[in-house]
Enzyme design. Sequence first.
Site, PDB file in Angstrom:
ATOM      1  N   GLU A 116       0.860  -1.182   0.000  1.00 13.05           N
ATOM      2  CA  GLU A 116       0.000   0.000   0.000  1.00 13.05           C
ATOM      3  C   GLU A 116       0.893   1.227   0.000  1.00 13.05           C
ATOM      4  OE1 GLU A 116      -2.180  -3.333   1.840  1.00 13.05           O
ATOM      5  OE2 GLU A 116      -0.347  -2.341   2.507  1.00 13.05           O
ATOM      6  N   TYR A 128       7.701   2.366  -7.051  1.00 14.83           N
ATOM      7  CA  TYR A 128       7.028   1.076  -7.162  1.00 14.83           C
ATOM      8  C   TYR A 128       6.665   0.756  -8.613  1.00 14.83           C
ATOM      9  CZ  TYR A 128       6.725   1.715  -2.119  1.00 14.83           C
ATOM     10  OH  TYR A 128       7.021   1.933  -0.799  1.00 14.83           O
TER      11      TYR A 128
END
Length: 164
Positions: A116, A128
């Site tokens: 998350e 990411y």
Amino acid sequence: MEQGLRIDNSELLVDVLKPEYLNEILEIEQASFPVPWTRGMFRREMHIPFSHFYVLKEKVSGLVVAYGGFWLVRDEMHVTNLAVQQSWRHRGIGSRFLHMLLKEGRCQGAKEAILEVRPSNKPAEKLYKKLGFHQVGVRKFYYSDGEHALLMHRKLDREQKDVI
């Protein structure tokens, strides 16, 4: 796991999370996140059997420059936390360290990774995505301050070449 990483002509070593690193980790954590983890949260990570938490430190001084970890549940790796000391950012350390965590998870049997990230944390989201994660959902009001979380996923194919 003990590994040497050579970044910016500095020898950096990976070590498992230990109590002696907590003060430095907490300084980095508090400077990095609006709702930082507590000392107790990091202490718990040292005792959770499925938690794999590491620090990246300078070989000579022992200074902690980054830390991160994941939970491995069956064949799913859940990246729980990752941060780089502010003065060490923008040198590729975060991407190399996360790459190493993903490789470690894969070596331990993970077939996929999730994490998350706050929508407001654009540098982390960019990192990411660079390492092959893509958004698969939103966790509403995930953080204690009410901010949502972007749920990101990545397959950990053994043949897949990671981009750093």
